[in-house]
Design a protein around this motif. Structure first.
Motif, PDB file in Angstrom:
ATOM      1  N   UNK A  36       0.881  -1.208  -0.021  1.00  0.00           N
ATOM      2  CA  UNK A  36       0.059  -0.034   0.070  1.00  0.00           C
ATOM      3  C   UNK A  36       0.803   1.464   0.051  1.00  0.00           C
ATOM      4  N   UNK A  37       1.830   1.483   0.910  1.00  0.00           N
ATOM      5  CA  UNK A  37       2.727   2.449   1.004  1.00  0.00           C
ATOM      6  C   UNK A  37       3.514   2.960  -0.378  1.00  0.00           C
ATOM      7  N   UNK A  38       3.630   2.010  -1.235  1.00  0.00           N
ATOM      8  CA  UNK A  38       4.339   2.469  -2.449  1.00  0.00           C
ATOM      9  C   UNK A  38       3.648   3.290  -3.357  1.00  0.00           C
ATOM     10  N   UNK A  63      14.288  -8.557  -0.358  1.00  0.00           N
ATOM     11  CA  UNK A  63      14.386  -8.261  -1.846  1.00  0.00           C
ATOM     12  C   UNK A  63      14.757  -6.710  -2.008  1.00  0.00           C
ATOM     13  N   UNK A  64      16.001  -6.625  -2.499  1.00  0.00           N
ATOM     14  CA  UNK A  64      16.508  -5.271  -2.477  1.00  0.00           C
ATOM     15  C   UNK A  64      15.989  -4.176  -3.172  1.00  0.00           C
ATOM     16  N   UNK A  65      15.334  -4.453  -4.175  1.00  0.00           N
ATOM     17  CA  UNK A  65      14.536  -3.327  -4.699  1.00  0.00           C
ATOM     18  C   UNK A  65      13.111  -2.844  -3.892  1.00  0.00           C
ATOM     19  N   UNK A  66      12.550  -4.081  -3.509  1.00  0.00           N
ATOM     20  CA  UNK A  66      11.378  -3.661  -2.408  1.00  0.00           C
ATOM     21  C   UNK A  66      11.630  -2.975  -1.117  1.00  0.00           C
ATOM     22  N   UNK A  67      13.059  -3.417  -0.790  1.00  0.00           N
ATOM     23  CA  UNK A  67      13.413  -2.662   0.597  1.00  0.00           C
ATOM     24  C   UNK A  67      13.930  -1.345   0.339  1.00  0.00           C
ATOM     25  N   UNK A  68      14.315  -0.937  -0.798  1.00  0.00           N
ATOM     26  CA  UNK A  68      14.819   0.244  -0.975  1.00  0.00           C
ATOM     27  C   UNK A  68      13.243   1.044  -1.288  1.00  0.00           C
ATOM     28  N   UNK A  69      12.427   0.626  -1.971  1.00  0.00           N
ATOM     29  CA  UNK A  69      11.112   1.402  -2.057  1.00  0.00           C
ATOM     30  C   UNK A  69      10.453   1.576  -0.928  1.00  0.00           C
TER      31      UNK A  69
END
Length: 317
Positions: A36-38, A63-69
């Motif tokens: 939801x936050x993204x 997951x690096x990409x999700x963690x960054x988001x």
């Protein structure tokens, strides 16, 4: 006025931007930091807060990409809510810049069973032999996806049912992962004493929880299981696979939980619950008290009302 939307109905932040304009929204609260936050990223012009889900910290953060988001979402969010101190600690380790924004509010439990729900009809629809004396229904509530691992106990339970025909396991939940759902259906079709039921409306599901013998959580990763807590509130026995997240909300019988790890241990535990009314009563009583003391929906309601007021008035939390 509150506008409630499913994050899965939106593909991009621009669609949320249109919703904000169309509904003239002044603030937002997102459930799940990634899911939801993204969608609230990018300066939509309204303040927002987020609520962590177990998947955020247990799965998506790997997951690096999700963690960054998710880190960027926390930069913009005015506050973030974690259900337990353990979840808060994990989040602060993952995103140190968010320290000070994250606080704990346990999930409140409100149960609304359908008073007109017919238990015998449910058993009939589930193809459960009602002629057996003293039926024992073990209920697994979860979305059909690998992380919830609804198949973990299927084979062991099926063997037990063949020895003791009055015990059944019923899996209830939405078909989240289509490929995994096919695997679940195939395995259940071949497993004696195990049934699979499509997702139900909340009032009917609560009536099933209230009537079943025990609620089971076999998830390999959990934030805080609302189904298990609701079962505690109703007075169902509770059995949970041992993993750190679940244990953070109550490790032992003092909190209304019976912990198992290997599937064989679950069967031993389940047999004890069936044959030892004193143990079952102890778990039920302690579970109800734990929910009463730590999962008040009134406290949760008051907390979120206060947070929303701070968003609306643009005050710091």
């Amino acid at each position: 006025m509150c506008v409630l939307r499913d994050a899965f109905d939106f593909e991009s932040p621009s669609e949320i931007a249109n919703l904000i304009v169309d509904e003239n929204l002044e603030a937002a609260l997102a459930l799940h930091l990634y899911r939801g936050g993204r969608l609230l990223q990018g300066g939509h012009g309204i303040p927002f807060g987020v609520i962590f889900g177990g998947t955020d910290l247990n799965e998506d953060a790997n997951h690096e990409e999700k963690k960054e988001v998710m880190g960027k979402v926390l930069e913009e969010a005015r506050f973030a809510v974690a259900f337990t101190e353990a979840m808060k600690d994990t989040a602060q380790l993952q995103w140190p810049h968010a320290t000070g924004k994250i606080f704990v509010q346990s999930q409140g439990i409100a149960t609304i069973p359908n008073a007109d729900f017919n238990w015998n009809t449910f058993l009939q629809q589930s193809e459960i032999d009602q002629s057996a004396d003293n039926l024992y229904i073990f209920l697994v509530i979860c979305g059909l996806r690998p992380v919830k691992d609804p198949l973990y106990l299927v084979d062991a339970f099926s063997e037990w049912h063949q020895e003791t025909p009055n015990v059944y396991m019923v899996i209830v939940g939405p078909e989240v992962d289509p490929v995994f759902t096919r695997e679940v259906k195939d395995r259940v079709r071949r497993a004696a004493g195990v049934r699979l039921i499509r997702e139900m409306n909340q009032e009917d599901l609560h009536a099933v929880v209230k009537s079943c013998f025990a609620l089971v959580n076999s998830s390999v990763s959990e934030g805080m299981s609302a189904a298990i807590l609701e079962g505690n509130g109703f007075g169902s026995s509770r059995a949970s696979q041992e993993h750190p997240r679940e244990l953070s909300c109550g490790r032992a019988r003092s909190h209304g939980i019976a912990v198992f790890k290997p599937s064989a241990e679950f069967i031993q535990l389940a047999k004890r619950l069936v044959s030892d009314p004193a143990l079952e009563k102890e778990i039920v009583t302690n579970g109800r008290e734990y929910v009463r003391m730590h999962h008040s929906w009134q406290v949760e309601r008051d907390t979120y009302q206060r947070l929303i007021r701070k968003l609306e008035t643009n005050l710091e939390v």
